[in-house]
Scaffold this active site. Sequence first.
Site, short mmCIF file in Angstrom:
data_model
loop_
_atom_site.label_atom_id
_atom_site.label_comp_id
_atom_site.label_asym_id
_atom_site.label_seq_id
_atom_site.Cartn_x
_atom_site.Cartn_y
_atom_site.Cartn_z
N THR A 157 0.83 -1.21 0.00
CA THR A 157 0.00 0.00 0.00
C THR A 157 0.87 1.26 0.00
O THR A 157 0.66 2.18 -0.81
CB THR A 157 -0.90 0.01 1.27
OG1 THR A 157 -1.59 -1.23 1.30
CG2 THR A 157 -1.88 1.15 1.25
N ARG A 211 8.63 -9.10 -1.53
CA ARG A 211 8.70 -10.54 -1.31
C ARG A 211 8.59 -11.30 -2.63
O ARG A 211 9.35 -12.18 -2.94
CB ARG A 211 7.59 -10.95 -0.34
CG ARG A 211 7.71 -12.31 0.25
CD ARG A 211 6.78 -12.44 1.41
NE ARG A 211 5.61 -11.59 1.28
CZ ARG A 211 4.84 -11.23 2.29
NH1 ARG A 211 5.09 -11.65 3.50
NH2 ARG A 211 3.79 -10.45 2.09
N GLU A 264 8.57 10.07 9.73
CA GLU A 264 7.31 10.84 9.81
C GLU A 264 6.08 9.96 9.60
O GLU A 264 5.07 10.12 10.28
CB GLU A 264 7.34 11.94 8.75
CG GLU A 264 6.15 12.88 8.79
CD GLU A 264 6.09 13.65 10.10
OE1 GLU A 264 5.23 13.30 10.93
OE2 GLU A 264 6.87 14.58 10.30
N VAL A 278 3.82 7.59 12.50
CA VAL A 278 2.79 8.02 13.46
C VAL A 278 1.81 8.93 12.74
O VAL A 278 2.21 9.94 12.15
CB VAL A 278 3.40 8.81 14.65
CG1 VAL A 278 2.34 9.13 15.67
CG2 VAL A 278 4.54 8.03 15.30
N GLY A 322 -12.30 -2.55 5.09
CA GLY A 322 -10.83 -2.59 5.02
C GLY A 322 -10.15 -1.68 6.04
O GLY A 322 -8.94 -1.45 5.97
N GLU A 364 -8.15 -5.02 10.55
CA GLU A 364 -7.54 -6.28 10.15
C GLU A 364 -8.47 -7.45 10.48
O GLU A 364 -9.36 -7.31 11.34
CB GLU A 364 -6.24 -6.50 10.94
CG GLU A 364 -5.22 -5.39 10.83
CD GLU A 364 -4.47 -5.43 9.52
OE1 GLU A 364 -4.41 -6.49 8.89
OE2 GLU A 364 -3.95 -4.37 9.12
N ASP A 408 -1.52 -0.70 19.04
CA ASP A 408 -1.03 0.14 17.93
C ASP A 408 -0.85 1.58 18.44
O ASP A 408 0.18 2.22 18.19
CB ASP A 408 -2.05 0.07 16.78
CG ASP A 408 -1.74 1.04 15.67
OD1 ASP A 408 -0.89 0.74 14.83
OD2 ASP A 408 -2.36 2.13 15.64
N LYS A 443 2.73 4.03 18.85
CA LYS A 443 2.87 5.39 18.30
C LYS A 443 3.10 6.39 19.43
O LYS A 443 3.92 7.31 19.31
CB LYS A 443 1.61 5.75 17.50
CG LYS A 443 1.46 4.90 16.24
CD LYS A 443 0.08 5.06 15.64
CE LYS A 443 -0.10 4.24 14.39
NZ LYS A 443 -1.51 4.13 13.98
N GLY A 471 -3.52 5.04 5.01
CA GLY A 471 -3.85 5.03 3.59
C GLY A 471 -2.60 5.33 2.79
O GLY A 471 -1.69 6.02 3.26
#
Length: 440
Positions: free
Chosen positions: A14, A46, A131, A134, A189, A192, A203, A207, A304
Site C-alpha cells: 500500500t 517478497r 514521519e 505516526v 478494510g 484487520e 497500535d 505510536k 492510507g
Amino acid sequence: MAEPLKVGLAGLGTVGASVVELLERGREQLVARCGRPIEVVAISARSRGKKRDFDTRKFRWAVDPFELAQDPDIDAFVEVIGGAGDPAKSAVEAALASGKPVVTANKALLAHHGQKLAALAEKHAVALNFEASVAGGIPIVKTLREGLSGASFARLYGILNGTCNYILSRMEQDRLAFDDCLREAQRLGYAEADPTFDVEGHDTAQKLSLLASLAFGAKVDPNATYVEGISSITLADLDAAEELGYRVKLLGVAVRTEAGIEQRVHPTMVPKDSAIAQVMGVTNAITLDATGLAPITLVGPGAGGAATASAVVADLADIARGIRTPPFGRPSAQMTSTRKAPMQHHEGGYYIRLLARDRPGTAAAIARRLAQQKISMESIVQRHAKGSPSALRSGSSGESVPVIIITYATSEDAVRKALAAVRRDRVVSGKPQVIRIEKN
Ligand SMILES: NC(=O)c1ccc[n+]([C@@H]2O[C@H](COP(=O)([O-])OP(=O)(O)OC[C@H]3O[C@@H](n4cnc5c(N)ncnc54)[C@H](OP(=O)(O)O)[C@@H]3O)[C@@H](O)[C@H]2O)c1
C-alpha cells in the site's frame, strides 16, 4: 540540474506503491523545492511476479532488502515492509551502517529498536526519518522535532488509531454495538482480520511511545505505557457521555508529572466542545500542550497509501536538501531514562458505571466506600429501565439498575480500592465500567 537523490525502495505494498506514484507525479514540484530530483532506482519486495499498480520493469529488482540497503548505487533507503523484526530491522541497520540515510514508516520497528537505531544513525552521521510511522499524513514528528523545538511540553494526547475512532464514531452516530461496528470496519478494510492489535490499544501505544520520546526526550520504551482498549465500551457509556457533555475516544496520552512521564492508552471521556472530540471516523488528531502556548491540535488522515506516502516523500525531500536532524530531536545519548509514572498514581476525574442492586442500603454502601477513599462525587444518577436518569435512591425491587458516577479529580489507586470494596459488599453485579476523563 543537480544530481538526483537515488532511492532504494524496499516494500511495494500500500505505502511503497503510493511512494512510487507520488514521486513520479510530484517530480517537478520536488525539483523546485529540493533543487534536485528524487528518483527510485531499485526496488525489492517478497514476490517479484506479483501484479502491481505500476510498471516494476522501470526499476532494478533487488532480490533481498538487506542487499538493497547496502547497494553502492543508492543514496537513500526507504523501508516500507513493516514489522519489528527482520527483514526490516536488518535492512535498516545495514543501510545506516553503510552510511545511507533511511526513511521508514515502521512504528513497530522504531518502538522496539528506535533507541539503538537512532544511535546507529548518529554514529554514521546519517538521517533516520520516520514521519509516516505516526498518524500517517499528519506531520507530527516534524512538528515535535523541529517546529516546536523551543517548546516545553506538559502534555500531548491524540487519536492515533483510525480503526478505533471509526468504531466509536459509528457506535455513537448509528447506535450500533461494538461488534457490529467492528465487522463493518473489517468489511471496509479499516480493520484487520485479527483486530486485537488495534482495538486493544497496542497500535496506539507504539505510536505514543515515539511521540513521548520526541516531546519529552525520554528513551523510547514501548513497555512504559499503560494500555486498555475499546472492546468493553457499550452504547450505555456513549449515551451517558452524551448526556454529561462528553464524547468517548481512544486516546494515547503522555503527561509530565512529578512521578515521571505518564504514558497511557485508554478509552477517554473528552469534553464535547474540545477540538479532539470533533474528530470522527478514521481521521487522526493530536493535541499538544506546551508551556506558555495555547494548545495546538493537528488533524488529518492517519493511514492510507496517499497520506502515508506524502510523509515518506517529505522525509526524502529533507534528505535531498541535505537536512539531518537527530532522529528524536536531540542526540540519543541525551535522551533520559525517565521513570515510568505508575498508573496507580494517575490523577483525574472518573466516570464509573455500576450495575447496583435496587435494595435498601445500596446507595449508602457505595457512597461510604467512595468516601473512605476520599473520592468526591460530582454527580451520581440512577437509570430507570427506560433509560431516564434520576438521583440515586435505595429502592426495593432487588433488580440491578445502572448507576453512573462522575468523580472530581482523584487517584487511580483510590478508585480501584473503592470499587474493589463495593464489589466485596455485594451491592453491585458484574465488573464496574471505568472511563477516565481528560479535561481540555
Ligand atoms: N498502510 C498504511 O496506511 C500505513 C500507514 C502508516 C504506516 N504504515 C506502515 O508502513 C509499512 C508498510 O505498510 P503497508 O500497508 O504498505 O504494507 P503491505 O501493503 O503489507 O506491504 C508490505 C510490502 O512489504 C513486502 N514484504 C513483506 N515481507 C517481505 C520480506 N520478507 N521480504 C521482502 N519484502 C517483504 C511485501 O511484498 P509483496 O508485495 O511481494 O507481498 C509488500 O510489498 C508498515 O510498517 C506499516 O506499519 C502503513
